[in-house]
Design a protein around this motif. Structure first.
Motif, PDB file in Angstrom:
ATOM      1  N   LEU A  73     -20.496 -27.726  -3.932  1.00 42.30           N
ATOM      2  CA  LEU A  73     -19.343 -26.941  -3.497  1.00 42.30           C
ATOM      3  C   LEU A  73     -18.502 -26.513  -4.698  1.00 42.30           C
ATOM      4  CD1 LEU A  73     -17.614 -25.762  -1.217  1.00 42.30           C
ATOM      5  CD2 LEU A  73     -16.464 -27.999  -1.071  1.00 42.30           C
ATOM      6  N   GLN A  74     -18.304 -27.422  -5.628  1.00 42.19           N
ATOM      7  CA  GLN A  74     -17.522 -27.117  -6.826  1.00 42.19           C
ATOM      8  C   GLN A  74     -18.179 -26.002  -7.636  1.00 42.19           C
ATOM      9  OE1 GLN A  74     -18.402 -28.252 -10.304  1.00 42.19           O
ATOM     10  NE2 GLN A  74     -16.571 -27.253 -11.074  1.00 42.19           N
ATOM     11  N   ALA A  75     -19.477 -26.087  -7.826  1.00 40.77           N
ATOM     12  CA  ALA A  75     -20.187 -25.049  -8.570  1.00 40.77           C
ATOM     13  C   ALA A  75     -20.118 -23.703  -7.847  1.00 40.77           C
ATOM     14  CB  ALA A  75     -21.641 -25.461  -8.779  1.00 40.77           C
ATOM     15  N   SER A  76     -20.293 -23.735  -6.536  1.00 47.04           N
ATOM     16  CA  SER A  76     -20.230 -22.499  -5.743  1.00 47.04           C
ATOM     17  C   SER A  76     -18.845 -21.869  -5.811  1.00 47.04           C
ATOM     18  CB  SER A  76     -20.584 -22.780  -4.281  1.00 47.04           C
ATOM     19  OG  SER A  76     -21.875 -23.310  -4.190  1.00 47.04           O
ATOM     20  N   LEU A  77     -17.823 -22.689  -5.718  1.00 51.16           N
ATOM     21  CA  LEU A  77     -16.456 -22.176  -5.780  1.00 51.16           C
ATOM     22  C   LEU A  77     -16.120 -21.635  -7.165  1.00 51.16           C
ATOM     23  CD1 LEU A  77     -14.617 -24.795  -3.578  1.00 51.16           C
ATOM     24  CD2 LEU A  77     -14.869 -22.351  -3.104  1.00 51.16           C
ATOM     25  N   THR A  78     -16.727 -22.202  -8.205  1.00 46.15           N
ATOM     26  CA  THR A  78     -16.526 -21.675  -9.552  1.00 46.15           C
ATOM     27  C   THR A  78     -17.083 -20.256  -9.647  1.00 46.15           C
ATOM     28  OG1 THR A  78     -16.539 -23.876 -10.561  1.00 46.15           O
ATOM     29  CG2 THR A  78     -17.053 -22.017 -12.002  1.00 46.15           C
ATOM     30  N   VAL A  79     -18.286 -20.052  -9.114  1.00 51.81           N
ATOM     31  CA  VAL A  79     -18.891 -18.711  -9.121  1.00 51.81           C
ATOM     32  C   VAL A  79     -18.054 -17.743  -8.284  1.00 51.81           C
ATOM     33  CG1 VAL A  79     -20.903 -17.359  -8.397  1.00 51.81           C
ATOM     34  CG2 VAL A  79     -21.219 -19.547  -9.562  1.00 51.81           C
ATOM     35  N   ILE A  80     -17.680 -18.184  -7.089  1.00 54.44           N
ATOM     36  CA  ILE A  80     -16.861 -17.340  -6.215  1.00 54.44           C
ATOM     37  C   ILE A  80     -15.526 -17.019  -6.886  1.00 54.44           C
ATOM     38  CG2 ILE A  80     -15.563 -17.303  -4.033  1.00 54.44           C
ATOM     39  CD1 ILE A  80     -17.950 -18.977  -2.860  1.00 54.44           C
ATOM     40  N   GLY A  81     -14.917 -18.041  -7.508  1.00 49.62           N
ATOM     41  CA  GLY A  81     -13.642 -17.848  -8.194  1.00 49.62           C
ATOM     42  C   GLY A  81     -13.748 -16.866  -9.347  1.00 49.62           C
ATOM     43  N   ASN A  82     -14.835 -16.935 -10.103  1.00 48.72           N
ATOM     44  CA  ASN A  82     -15.023 -15.972 -11.189  1.00 48.72           C
ATOM     45  C   ASN A  82     -15.132 -14.548 -10.641  1.00 48.72           C
ATOM     46  OD1 ASN A  82     -14.959 -18.001 -13.094  1.00 48.72           O
ATOM     47  ND2 ASN A  82     -17.169 -18.159 -13.271  1.00 48.72           N
ATOM     48  N   CYS A  83     -15.812 -14.404  -9.512  1.00 45.26           N
ATOM     49  CA  CYS A  83     -15.934 -13.079  -8.889  1.00 45.26           C
ATOM     50  C   CYS A  83     -14.593 -12.596  -8.348  1.00 45.26           C
ATOM     51  CB  CYS A  83     -16.972 -13.120  -7.767  1.00 45.26           C
ATOM     52  SG  CYS A  83     -18.653 -13.397  -8.358  1.00 45.26           S
ATOM     53  N   THR A  84     -13.834 -13.479  -7.704  1.00 43.80           N
ATOM     54  CA  THR A  84     -12.541 -13.058  -7.160  1.00 43.80           C
ATOM     55  C   THR A  84     -11.550 -12.730  -8.279  1.00 43.80           C
ATOM     56  OG1 THR A  84     -11.785 -15.353  -6.883  1.00 43.80           O
ATOM     57  CG2 THR A  84     -12.814 -14.287  -4.964  1.00 43.80           C
ATOM     58  N   LEU A  85     -11.627 -13.437  -9.396  1.00 45.08           N
ATOM     59  CA  LEU A  85     -10.772 -13.097 -10.538  1.00 45.08           C
ATOM     60  C   LEU A  85     -11.144 -11.734 -11.110  1.00 45.08           C
ATOM     61  CD1 LEU A  85     -10.432 -16.524 -12.374  1.00 45.08           C
ATOM     62  CD2 LEU A  85      -8.627 -15.249 -11.222  1.00 45.08           C
ATOM     63  N   CYS A  86     -12.425 -11.462 -11.174  1.00 48.48           N
ATOM     64  CA  CYS A  86     -12.885 -10.155 -11.650  1.00 48.48           C
ATOM     65  C   CYS A  86     -12.386  -9.049 -10.721  1.00 48.48           C
ATOM     66  CB  CYS A  86     -14.410 -10.139 -11.743  1.00 48.48           C
ATOM     67  SG  CYS A  86     -15.084  -8.586 -12.348  1.00 48.48           S
ATOM     68  N   LEU A  87     -12.519  -9.257  -9.418  1.00 45.71           N
ATOM     69  CA  LEU A  87     -12.051  -8.269  -8.444  1.00 45.71           C
ATOM     70  C   LEU A  87     -10.531  -8.091  -8.519  1.00 45.71           C
ATOM     71  CD1 LEU A  87     -14.270  -9.185  -5.376  1.00 45.71           C
ATOM     72  CD2 LEU A  87     -14.380  -7.088  -6.747  1.00 45.71           C
ATOM     73  N   GLY A  89      -8.655  -8.545 -11.163  1.00 44.81           N
ATOM     74  CA  GLY A  89      -8.398  -7.780 -12.380  1.00 44.81           C
ATOM     75  C   GLY A  89      -8.650  -6.302 -12.181  1.00 44.81           C
ATOM     76  N   TRP A  90      -9.745  -5.990 -11.494  1.00 42.31           N
ATOM     77  CA  TRP A  90     -10.053  -4.598 -11.185  1.00 42.31           C
ATOM     78  C   TRP A  90      -8.964  -3.994 -10.302  1.00 42.31           C
ATOM     79  CZ3 TRP A  90     -11.035  -2.491  -6.330  1.00 42.31           C
ATOM     80  CH2 TRP A  90     -11.419  -1.146  -6.339  1.00 42.31           C
ATOM     81  N   ARG A  94      -6.651  -0.878 -11.310  1.00 44.26           N
ATOM     82  CA  ARG A  94      -6.680   0.318 -10.465  1.00 44.26           C
ATOM     83  C   ARG A  94      -5.290   0.633  -9.922  1.00 44.26           C
ATOM     84  NH1 ARG A  94      -7.108   1.095  -5.099  1.00 44.26           N
ATOM     85  NH2 ARG A  94      -8.130   2.959  -4.368  1.00 44.26           N
ATOM     86  N   SER A  95      -4.598  -0.386  -9.457  1.00 40.56           N
ATOM     87  CA  SER A  95      -3.272  -0.178  -8.875  1.00 40.56           C
ATOM     88  C   SER A  95      -2.256   0.257  -9.923  1.00 40.56           C
ATOM     89  CB  SER A  95      -2.785  -1.454  -8.195  1.00 40.56           C
ATOM     90  OG  SER A  95      -3.650  -1.795  -7.136  1.00 40.56           O
ATOM     91  N   SER A  96      -2.320  -0.334 -11.099  1.00 39.49           N
ATOM     92  CA  SER A  96      -1.363   0.054 -12.142  1.00 39.49           C
ATOM     93  C   SER A  96      -1.675   1.457 -12.656  1.00 39.49           C
ATOM     94  CB  SER A  96      -1.349  -0.953 -13.287  1.00 39.49           C
ATOM     95  OG  SER A  96      -2.603  -1.004 -13.927  1.00 39.49           O
ATOM     96  N   ALA A  97      -2.941   1.846 -12.714  1.00 43.98           N
ATOM     97  CA  ALA A  97      -3.310   3.200 -13.133  1.00 43.98           C
ATOM     98  C   ALA A  97      -2.837   4.218 -12.105  1.00 43.98           C
ATOM     99  CB  ALA A  97      -4.814   3.304 -13.326  1.00 43.98           C
ATOM    100  N   CYS A  98      -2.969   3.904 -10.823  1.00 47.59           N
ATOM    101  CA  CYS A  98      -2.501   4.800  -9.760  1.00 47.59           C
ATOM    102  C   CYS A  98      -0.983   4.939  -9.804  1.00 47.59           C
ATOM    103  CB  CYS A  98      -2.918   4.277  -8.387  1.00 47.59           C
ATOM    104  SG  CYS A  98      -4.681   4.418  -8.067  1.00 47.59           S
ATOM    105  N   GLN A  99      -0.303   3.847 -10.103  1.00 43.24           N
ATOM    106  CA  GLN A  99       1.141   3.863 -10.165  1.00 43.24           C
ATOM    107  C   GLN A  99       1.632   4.754 -11.310  1.00 43.24           C
ATOM    108  OE1 GLN A  99       3.280   0.136 -10.965  1.00 43.24           O
ATOM    109  NE2 GLN A  99       4.171   0.380  -8.920  1.00 43.24           N
TER     110      GLN A  99
END
Length: 103
Positions: A73-87, A89-90, A94-99
């Motif tokens: 579970l810890q390893a899976s959440l690390t992968v998921i967390g890295n993806c959610t942090l990437c998203l 950041g995106w 995107r929001s600051s560029a639109c602003q």
């Protein structure tokens, strides 16, 4: 609870506390700056926090084989967390560029 040394426990616990405080700081920044899209970073940080809590829980109970699922579970959440942090950041980018183009 004797698997880890006291200094190692201090690092584990302080990391969880620091991550929690960072989430709160980001959330507060979003509120104060009225840039609510920064909240996505707070949400994106949550899987990493839960991942760290899984690791601490496993160590707290002396790393028993019956709790090996926590390691998965810890390893899976690390992968998921890295993806959610990437998203997050995106989304912030995107929001600051639109602003900027709205003005």
């Amino acid at each position: 609870m004797n698997v880890l040394s006291i200094p190692t426990w201090m690092v584990h616990v302080s990391s969880v506390v620091e991550w929690t405080v960072a989430i709160l700081f980001v959330w507060t920044y979003a509120q104060v700056s009225a840039k609510l899209y920064w909240r996505s970073l707070s949400w994106g940080m949550l899987p990493g926090l839960v991942s760290a809590m899984c690791a601490c829980t496993w160590h707290f109970f002396d790393n028993p084989a019956s709790l090996d699922w926590l390691v998965t579970l810890q390893a899976s959440l690390t992968v998921i967390g890295n993806c959610t942090l990437c998203l997050a950041g995106w989304w912030i980018f995107r929001s600051s560029a639109c602003q900027k183009t709205d003005h």
